[in-house]
Design an enzyme around this catalytic site. Structure first.
Site, PDB file in Angstrom:
ATOM      1  N   LYS A  68       0.640  -1.440  -0.342  1.00  0.00           N
ATOM      2  CA  LYS A  68      -0.088   0.071  -0.469  1.00  0.00           C
ATOM      3  C   LYS A  68       1.192   1.612   0.291  1.00  0.00           C
ATOM      4  O   LYS A  68       0.462   2.236  -0.108  1.00  0.00           O
ATOM      5  CB  LYS A  68      -0.984  -0.061   1.191  1.00  0.00           C
ATOM      6  CG  LYS A  68      -2.152  -1.249   1.039  1.00  0.00           C
ATOM      7  CD  LYS A  68      -3.363  -0.784   2.156  1.00  0.00           C
ATOM      8  CE  LYS A  68      -4.406  -1.484   1.505  1.00  0.00           C
ATOM      9  NZ  LYS A  68      -5.719  -1.402   2.768  1.00  0.00           N
ATOM     10  N   LYS A 113      -4.790 -10.712  -6.194  1.00  0.00           N
ATOM     11  CA  LYS A 113      -6.372 -11.015  -5.145  1.00  0.00           C
ATOM     12  C   LYS A 113      -7.317 -10.387  -5.853  1.00  0.00           C
ATOM     13  O   LYS A 113      -6.928  -9.355  -6.240  1.00  0.00           O
ATOM     14  CB  LYS A 113      -5.701 -11.136  -3.916  1.00  0.00           C
ATOM     15  CG  LYS A 113      -6.340 -11.445  -2.797  1.00  0.00           C
ATOM     16  CD  LYS A 113      -5.397 -10.456  -1.869  1.00  0.00           C
ATOM     17  CE  LYS A 113      -6.598  -9.210  -1.333  1.00  0.00           C
ATOM     18  NZ  LYS A 113      -5.969  -8.782   0.411  1.00  0.00           N
ATOM     19  N   LYS A 124     -11.521  -5.525  -3.382  1.00  0.00           N
ATOM     20  CA  LYS A 124     -12.887  -4.597  -2.856  1.00  0.00           C
ATOM     21  C   LYS A 124     -12.499  -3.327  -4.228  1.00  0.00           C
ATOM     22  O   LYS A 124     -13.263  -2.606  -4.511  1.00  0.00           O
ATOM     23  CB  LYS A 124     -13.000  -3.907  -1.624  1.00  0.00           C
ATOM     24  CG  LYS A 124     -13.373  -5.498  -1.331  1.00  0.00           C
ATOM     25  CD  LYS A 124     -14.211  -4.719   0.520  1.00  0.00           C
ATOM     26  CE  LYS A 124     -13.960  -5.124   1.079  1.00  0.00           C
ATOM     27  NZ  LYS A 124     -13.145  -4.407   2.592  1.00  0.00           N
TER      28      LYS A 124
HETATM   29  P1  AMP Z   1     -10.950  -6.782   3.341  1.00  0.00           P
HETATM   30  O1  AMP Z   1     -11.863  -6.863   1.927  1.00  0.00           O
HETATM   31  O2  AMP Z   1      -9.404  -6.908   2.943  1.00  0.00           O
HETATM   32  O3  AMP Z   1     -11.301  -5.888   4.001  1.00  0.00           O
HETATM   33  O4  AMP Z   1     -11.152  -8.230   4.062  1.00  0.00           O
HETATM   34  C1  AMP Z   1     -12.169  -8.931   4.336  1.00  0.00           C
HETATM   35  C2  AMP Z   1     -11.339 -10.721   4.715  1.00  0.00           C
HETATM   36  O5  AMP Z   1     -11.998 -10.694   3.609  1.00  0.00           O
HETATM   37  C3  AMP Z   1      -9.975 -10.291   4.842  1.00  0.00           C
HETATM   38  O6  AMP Z   1     -10.564 -11.559   6.519  1.00  0.00           O
HETATM   39  C4  AMP Z   1      -9.803 -10.914   4.014  1.00  0.00           C
HETATM   40  O7  AMP Z   1      -8.216 -12.129   4.260  1.00  0.00           O
HETATM   41  C5  AMP Z   1     -10.809 -11.653   3.259  1.00  0.00           C
HETATM   42  N1  AMP Z   1     -10.599 -11.787   1.469  1.00  0.00           N
HETATM   43  C6  AMP Z   1     -10.190 -10.093   1.245  1.00  0.00           C
HETATM   44  N2  AMP Z   1     -10.164 -10.803  -0.199  1.00  0.00           N
HETATM   45  C7  AMP Z   1      -9.732 -11.953  -0.264  1.00  0.00           C
HETATM   46  C8  AMP Z   1      -9.968 -12.860  -1.538  1.00  0.00           C
HETATM   47  N3  AMP Z   1      -9.892 -12.694  -2.813  1.00  0.00           N
HETATM   48  N4  AMP Z   1      -9.942 -14.572  -1.131  1.00  0.00           N
HETATM   49  C9  AMP Z   1     -10.078 -14.843   0.172  1.00  0.00           C
HETATM   50  N5  AMP Z   1     -10.283 -14.210   1.091  1.00  0.00           N
HETATM   51  C10 AMP Z   1      -9.912 -12.777   1.250  1.00  0.00           C
END
Ligand code: AMP
Ligand code: TRP
Length: 350
Positions: free
Chosen positions: A131, A213, A216
């Site tokens: 980031k 990955k 969002k």
């Molecule tokens: P975030 O979107 O970074 O706030 O992630 C929220 C939760 O979703 C966390 O537990 C991440 O590890 C999981 N997560 C986010 N992106 C992925 C992805 N592409 N695959 C699997 N888990 C994800």
């Protein structure tokens, strides 16, 4: 003595029953679009073990501030993410659900934990490196100290397990280092948590670039399937997802795109990779993608319907969050009394 004995046995029974329930904490940032990776990597696993645990689930709005969101949008996204939790099947009667900023202990503890966290540890975090890349000295301090707030979230609730996607493993490891250091310095205060990372679905990749990955905050809509995507958009995104060269439906290190699609299929159908491969033996990519799209649509449609209903009833969602915050504050404040005591602060408060 004799009259005390049965009471003690009863206490022990209660304690061992309470012990069987593992304490779980997890959270997601209300930023961008809640997507398939969030659902398969995180929320679906939360639900699977909700009854064997004392679960705490949080909408981590303070973490989202590290992305400098628009304040009106943030308010909306907090309600929307809480709605996505509820629509996915997170039942507020079987867990504790609240918004991070509604419980001030999280930020207070973050400051206290800063004193047992090292600069070098934070600079080594992969997420920080990603980031901050290209930002030089202007990278915000919030992005830097983000994992300390995450540690505070986790340890305030005596958490034992943290169900997250693979990308959060390093942050949970850091939390463990912080706990060990704190407990050594101030005496046993915090429980040592561990990450709970499932093999299936832990890392869902982008549909248009399987080396990245699913995220969002990606600017490319074709890279993710959002909860807000209507069925035809889901079908189109899967149809257009990149695939590898070859004819057969088989994953492998040299086939990252197909491996990702097989993972998604397997996660939704509760099948292992080899079971999915077997199921599609002799079939072509086109047929596999069509079946995958229908499976995703079938699984997401009821959740999307419920989310729509909740969007029309924001007072209900806000009520759930308010009630959750009241309960969370009671638990967190009790923990903070012990922490302040241990650290020698707040003693002469009026
Ligand atoms: P975030 O979107 O970074 O706030 O992630 C929220 C939760 O979703 C966390 O537990 C991440 O590890 C999981 N997560 C986010 N992106 C992925 C992805 N592409 N695959 C699997 N888990 C994800
Ligand atoms: N950092 C996590 C992410 O980006 C979100 C998060 C914040 C979290 N606090 C947490 C996850 C505590 C688990 C436990 O995905």
């Amino acid at each position: 003595m004799i009259t005390d004995a049965p009471r003690r046995a009863e206490d022990q029974a209660v304690t061992s029953e309470a012990r069987q329930k593992v304490k779980v904490f997890s959270g997601i940032q209300p930023s961008g679009n809640f997507h398939l990776g969030n659902y398969l990597g995180a929320v679906r696993n939360w639900i699977k073990q909700i009854d064997r645990s004392d679960s705490v689930f949080c909408v981590v709005d303070l973490h989202a501030l590290s992305n400098n969101p628009d304040s009106t949008l943030l308010k909306q996204q907090v309600l929307d993410l809480a709605g996505s939790y509820l629509a996915s099947g997170i039942d507020p009667d079987r867990c504790l659900l609240f918004v991070q900023s509604h419980v001030p202990a999280h930020t207070e503890l973050q400051w206290l934990l800063n004193s047992v966290t090292q600069f070098g540890e934070l600079t080594r975090m992969t997420q920080f490196k990603d980031k901050s890349a290209g930002k030089g000295d202007s990278v915000s301090a919030a992005i830097f100290s983000y994992p300390v707030l995450m540690a505070a979230d986790i340890i305030l609730y005596d958490t034992e397990e943290v169900p997250v996607g693979d990308d959060q493993r390093q942050h949970v490891e850091l939390t463990r280092d912080i706990v060990n250091r704190f407990n050594r310095r101030y005496g046993e205060t915090f429980v040592l948590p561990k990450a709970d990372i499932k093999t299936e679905g832990a890392r869902i990749m982008s549909l248009d670039d399987p080396t990245e990955k699913m995220s969002k905050t990606s600017p490319r809509e074709a890279s993710y399937i959002a909860f807000s995507d209507p069925p035809d958009t889901i079908r189109k995104k899967i149809r257009r997802a990149v695939t590898d060269s070859g004819e057969t439906i088989e994953g492998g290190a040299d086939k990252p795109a197909l491996t990702n699609l097989i993972q998604i299929y397997g996660s939704f159908a509760d099948l292992t990779t080899s079971q999915v491969e077997q199921h599609f033996e002799g079939k072509r990519y086109g047929e596999f993608k069509k079946d995958l799209a229908e499976l995703v649509v079938e699984k997401l449609t009821p959740i999307q319907g419920e989310l729509e209903r909740l969007r029309r009833d924001p007072d209900y969602v806000a009520g759930v969050l308010r009630e959750g915050a009241a309960r969370a504050n009671t638990i967190a404040e009790k923990k903070m009394e012990l922490v302040r005591e241990r650290m020698g602060i707040g003693s002469f408060k009026p």
